[in-house]
Design a protein around this motif. Structure first.
Motif, PDB file in Angstrom:
ATOM      1  N   LEU A 359       0.829  -1.206   0.000  1.00 24.16           N
ATOM      2  CA  LEU A 359       0.000   0.000   0.000  1.00 24.16           C
ATOM      3  C   LEU A 359       0.865   1.259   0.000  1.00 24.16           C
ATOM      4  N   ILE A 360       2.031   1.180   0.646  1.00 29.57           N
ATOM      5  CA  ILE A 360       2.955   2.316   0.602  1.00 29.57           C
ATOM      6  C   ILE A 360       3.452   2.515  -0.831  1.00 29.57           C
ATOM      7  N   PHE A 361       3.822   1.438  -1.491  1.00 30.78           N
ATOM      8  CA  PHE A 361       4.258   1.538  -2.890  1.00 30.78           C
ATOM      9  C   PHE A 361       3.149   2.142  -3.748  1.00 30.78           C
ATOM     10  N   ARG A 362       1.918   1.717  -3.495  1.00 27.07           N
ATOM     11  CA  ARG A 362       0.795   2.115  -4.339  1.00 27.07           C
ATOM     12  C   ARG A 362       0.246   3.503  -3.992  1.00 27.07           C
ATOM     13  N   SER A 363       0.806   4.130  -2.962  1.00 22.24           N
ATOM     14  CA  SER A 363       0.234   5.394  -2.478  1.00 22.24           C
ATOM     15  C   SER A 363       0.397   6.540  -3.475  1.00 22.24           C
ATOM     16  N   ARG A 364       1.306   6.398  -4.425  1.00 23.60           N
ATOM     17  CA  ARG A 364       1.471   7.412  -5.467  1.00 23.60           C
ATOM     18  C   ARG A 364       2.080   6.763  -6.697  1.00 23.60           C
ATOM     19  N   GLN A 365       2.072   7.479  -7.795  1.00 24.07           N
ATOM     20  CA  GLN A 365       2.648   6.948  -9.026  1.00 24.07           C
ATOM     21  C   GLN A 365       4.154   6.767  -8.862  1.00 24.07           C
ATOM     22  N   ARG A 369      12.677   5.105 -12.459  1.00 27.61           N
ATOM     23  CA  ARG A 369      13.878   5.706 -11.863  1.00 27.61           C
ATOM     24  C   ARG A 369      13.963   5.448 -10.358  1.00 27.61           C
ATOM     25  N   GLU A 370      12.821   5.159  -9.721  1.00 26.59           N
ATOM     26  CA  GLU A 370      12.804   4.898  -8.278  1.00 26.59           C
ATOM     27  C   GLU A 370      13.204   3.460  -7.939  1.00 26.59           C
ATOM     28  N   GLN A 513       1.689 -10.944  -5.631  1.00 27.06           N
ATOM     29  CA  GLN A 513       1.063  -9.820  -4.925  1.00 27.06           C
ATOM     30  C   GLN A 513       1.046  -8.530  -5.755  1.00 27.06           C
ATOM     31  N   PRO A 514       2.071  -8.256  -6.567  1.00 31.07           N
ATOM     32  CA  PRO A 514       1.988  -7.024  -7.373  1.00 31.07           C
ATOM     33  C   PRO A 514       1.003  -7.106  -8.539  1.00 31.07           C
ATOM     34  N   SER A 515       0.423  -8.278  -8.807  1.00 33.40           N
ATOM     35  CA  SER A 515      -0.360  -8.474 -10.024  1.00 33.40           C
ATOM     36  C   SER A 515      -1.663  -7.681 -10.010  1.00 33.40           C
ATOM     37  N   ALA A 516      -2.282  -7.606 -11.171  1.00 37.04           N
ATOM     38  CA  ALA A 516      -3.501  -6.808 -11.346  1.00 37.04           C
ATOM     39  C   ALA A 516      -4.651  -7.315 -10.497  1.00 37.04           C
ATOM     40  N   ASP A 517      -4.738  -8.622 -10.282  1.00 34.95           N
ATOM     41  CA  ASP A 517      -5.838  -9.150  -9.480  1.00 34.95           C
ATOM     42  C   ASP A 517      -5.502  -9.201  -7.997  1.00 34.95           C
ATOM     43  N   ARG A 518      -4.356  -8.662  -7.597  1.00 35.62           N
ATOM     44  CA  ARG A 518      -4.001  -8.528  -6.176  1.00 35.62           C
ATOM     45  C   ARG A 518      -3.912  -7.037  -5.831  1.00 35.62           C
ATOM     46  N   PHE A 519      -2.701  -6.497  -5.775  1.00 37.36           N
ATOM     47  CA  PHE A 519      -2.537  -5.089  -5.396  1.00 37.36           C
ATOM     48  C   PHE A 519      -2.399  -4.156  -6.600  1.00 37.36           C
ATOM     49  N   ASN A 520      -2.280  -4.723  -7.780  1.00 41.52           N
ATOM     50  CA  ASN A 520      -2.195  -3.930  -9.009  1.00 41.52           C
ATOM     51  C   ASN A 520      -1.103  -2.857  -8.902  1.00 41.52           C
ATOM     52  N   LEU A 521       0.101  -3.312  -8.551  1.00 40.62           N
ATOM     53  CA  LEU A 521       1.226  -2.389  -8.426  1.00 40.62           C
ATOM     54  C   LEU A 521       1.801  -2.103  -9.809  1.00 40.62           C
ATOM     55  N   GLU A 522       2.140  -0.842 -10.046  1.00 39.41           N
ATOM     56  CA  GLU A 522       2.652  -0.432 -11.350  1.00 39.41           C
ATOM     57  C   GLU A 522       3.753   0.612 -11.192  1.00 39.41           C
ATOM     58  N   TYR A 523       4.605   0.674 -12.201  1.00 43.23           N
ATOM     59  CA  TYR A 523       5.547   1.780 -12.322  1.00 43.23           C
ATOM     60  C   TYR A 523       5.542   2.224 -13.777  1.00 43.23           C
ATOM     61  N   VAL A 524       5.922   3.464 -14.004  1.00 39.27           N
ATOM     62  CA  VAL A 524       5.966   3.994 -15.359  1.00 39.27           C
ATOM     63  C   VAL A 524       7.331   3.675 -15.964  1.00 39.27           C
ATOM     64  N   ALA A 525       7.325   2.911 -17.047  1.00 36.13           N
ATOM     65  CA  ALA A 525       8.554   2.484 -17.715  1.00 36.13           C
ATOM     66  C   ALA A 525       9.123   3.618 -18.565  1.00 36.13           C
ATOM     67  N   PRO A 526      10.373   3.471 -19.060  1.00 33.35           N
ATOM     68  CA  PRO A 526      10.972   4.535 -19.893  1.00 33.35           C
ATOM     69  C   PRO A 526      10.136   4.910 -21.110  1.00 33.35           C
TER      70      PRO A 526
END
Length: 664
Positions: A359-365, A369-370, A513-526
């Motif tokens: 949830l901390i990861f998902r709290s913002r885009q 680079r991070e 856990q990062p998958s779309a049907d779990r926490f749906n974690l994402e990062y913006v790629a280059p």
């Protein structure tokens, strides 16, 4: 007779041999008395096994892991035979080999007492001396049921086999009943008569004379098949080894382990306790134990920051739905405490920190680079352990987990896992542990309902972990089926000062856990697309509590100076010298040293003895001559003493020892 060809497999070679039909495995190893069984085409067999054309045969030495298991299981049979000689009414449960020994369960009217074990050992020696032969025979379910009709527990095991539920039997039942054909082992005496029989898959030693050294250790109550709803049986534990010297070494290790028991030392050194009023598996740390805990936490927190981690904090409870999202409640629910009613909603004590870190990861885009993004905390977690497995600090219900999660791209995963493994090994070396091997836990393909994710993801994750482990150069041991439900893991197994193995760090590759049907974690790629990161779990110590328990036993309570609760004990020869040592103590405290002055009414020799019992690394003793010289008598924990050491030099010695982080 015709000739057949077999392959004799050695550790570093393969030898083709031509033998006649009917050749038994023992004939290949007649010149090697250390061989007590054979592995034929990958399966363990008795030495009496008849070889087939094209068979691959490898000898099983008595001092190998398989050899010791066979030795111990054979000794368990001898013990059961002796028990039924002495107590004919005793009914047989199961008798498997276990780590460093064996046990056998019996249904008897009266519990065994220590004197009974002595009688059983005496009867066992007679059976061993007679050289009874272990003879295997194949039987049918019907014949076995008829033959063993007076053994209700064996009848039940046969029924489990017939129902296809043998996996539900207690630990060790597979030794009694295996898949496929049903076998019984007869103990044949010197007259050629069947002296005793047992339902068993085998294999066994050729004869009882091949049991070199054994000892019965203790008896205890045990529920049949481990189920408290079943009848309570009497379990006798024993151990068997390939030589008397090996047995003596094992018994010495047991004595040494008892001396080092962290529960006893924790009490003697006033480090921690387990009050009944708080509850089982919930320790409290006393001031001296608190010093050790704080030193460890401060050091590890600093090391995490140096390794690129960011410190976070999360609450002890959360809404139940969070743990459904992570998958923990469906797949790990038995390890969590029941729900708490908070404002009409179900909350759970957390058993892990990863859902909250997500949830901390998902709290913002997040941007590529991070990454790697590394989050770390000492998270207090609670696990609903069964009361029977709770053991001091090494198995508790509430503990602080030095938990971290790295969020990385798939390409970054191998380097991050190597980084974490190097970090873990470095930490253990800092704490005086330097003998390791690795264990790779993978999924069990026969139980797909216990794991989530695609075959492809599992294959990639497992390969990444395996490659890093191999690159480390450490011994790698497989652990099939030991993976977490969300991904494979590698654990660091560390050996302590007396050679015992403790599981320490775990590093887990999580693509679920990062998958779309779990926490749906994402990062913006280059390229601006949104991509799913890989999540890597890592607990360096597993828990602070458990690691303290391990360290207490590793050091037998004699911590290196930097971890010792009291680093210097100041001991006046007489009351007139107390003020002088209080002044020395103030100087030590300014230098950051933990010091106590023993100003009690005890005689000096008793004060020294008390400091030794408390395992204080250094003592500074002062009398009239020391005061006149502005010095102390500097005494080490091992009894060495130097007189007339200046205060400045004494303080410098202690500071140097603490800063070196080495044992003295």
């Amino acid at each position: 007779m015709s000739d057949i060809k077999v392959a004799l497999v050695h550790a570093d070679a393969r030898e083709e041999k031509t033998v006649t039909t009917g050749t038994k495995a023992w004939e290949l190893f007649a010149d090697d008395p250390s061989i007590i069984a054979a592995r034929v085409d990958g399966a363990l067999r008795d030495l009496a096994h008849e070889l087939a054309d094209g068979a691959e045969v490898e000898g099983v030495a008595i001092d190998s892991k398989d050899g010791r298991d066979i030795l111990r299981h054979s000794t368990a049979h001898v013990m059961a035979q002796a028990v039924q000689q002495l107590w004919p009414e005793a009914r047989l449960g199961i008798g498997p080999p276990v780590e460093n020994g064996f046990y056998y369960d019996f249904d008897v009217e009266t519990p065994f007492v220590p004197e009974d074990l002595t009688k059983i050992e005496s009867a066992m020696r007679k059976i061993i001396k007679e050289g009874q032969k272990f003879d295997r025979r194949v039987t049918t379910d019907a014949d076995a049921l008829n033959e063993l009709k007076d053994e209700p527990y064996k009848v039940e095991l046969i029924g489990l086999k017939g129902s296809g539920k043998s996996d539900d039997a207690a630990e060790g039942a597979s030794v009694e009943v295996g898949a496929g054909e049903l076998t019984i082992y007869d103990n044949i005496n010197r007259k050629g008569e069947v002296a005793w029989s047992d339902l068993c898959r085998g294999p066994h030693l050729p004869t009882t004379k091949r049991i070199p050294a054994f000892k019965l250790m203790r008896s205890a109550a045990a529920y049949w098949r481990g189920d408290e709803k079943n009848k309570q049986l009497q379990r006798i534990y024993g151990t068997a080894w390939e030589s008397k010297e090996a047995l003596d070494e094992h018994l010495f290790r047991i004595e040494e382990a008892e001396r080092r028991d962290h529960r006893k030392l924790g009490r003697d050194l006033d480090l921690f306790s387990f009050p009944d009023e708080i509850g089982s598996g919930l320790p409290v740390f006393h001031p001296k134990g608190g010093v050790i805990k704080r030193e460890m936490e401060d050091y590890v927190r600093r090391r995490h920051i140096e390794e690129g981690f960011e410190y976070v904090g999360t609450p002890h409870i959360a809404k139940e739905g969070l743990f459904y999202t992570s998958g923990h409640l469906p797949y790990y629910g038995e390890g969590m405490f029941p729900p708490l009613d908070v404002d009409g909603m179900d909350y759970r004590l957390k058993a892990m920190n990863c859902p909250m870190h997500n949830l901390i990861f998902r709290s913002r885009q997040r941007s590529y680079r991070e990454l790697p993004l590394r989050l770390f905390e000492f998270g207090s977690v609670y696990r609903h352990e069964k009361s029977g497995v709770i053991h001091g600090l090494t198995r508790v219900r509430g503990f602080a987990q030095d938990d971290s999660h790295s969020y990385v791209t798939k390409e970054q995963a191998p380097a991050e896992i190597k980084h974490l493994l190097d970090f873990c090994l470095g930490l253990f070396r800092d704490f005086g542990l330097d003998d390791f091997y690795l264990e790779l836990s993978t999924r069990d393909d026969s139980k797909p309902d216990k794991f989530i994710g695609s075959d492809e993801d599992w294959e990639i994750a497992t390969k990444v972990l395996e490659d890093v482990c191999i690159e480390s150069g450490l011994e790698l041991v497989p652990d099939p089926g030991g993976a977490a439900y969300y991904g494979p893991k590698v654990s660091v197994q560390a050996r302590d000062a007396i050679g015992r193995t403790w599981q320490m760090s775990t590093i887990q590759y999580d693509f679920n856990q990062p998958s779309a049907d779990r926490f749906n974690l994402e990062y913006v790629a280059p390229d601006g697309s949104r991509q799913q990161p890989v999540m890597i779990h890592s607990a360096k110590f597993g828990s602070i509590e458990r690691f303290i328990g391990v360290l207490v036993e590793h050091y037998a309570g004699a911590f290196p100076p930097w971890l010792a609760p009291v680093q210097v004990q100041a001991i006046p020869v007489a009351e007139a010298h107390v003020d002088y040592l209080y002044d020395v103590a103030r100087q030590l405290q300014k230098a950051g040293i933990r010091v106590e002055v023993d100003d009690s009414d005890d005689r000096m020799q008793k004060k020294i003895r008390n400091a030794q019992l408390q395992k204080v690394p250094f003592m500074m003793i002062a009398g009239g001559d020391d005061i006149a010289a502005g010095a102390v008598s500097f005494r080490y924990r091992d009894g060495r003493q130097e007189n007339g050491v200046s205060i400045e030099d004494a303080i410098a010695r202690v500071v140097a020892a603490v800063e070196s982080r080495e044992q003295v």
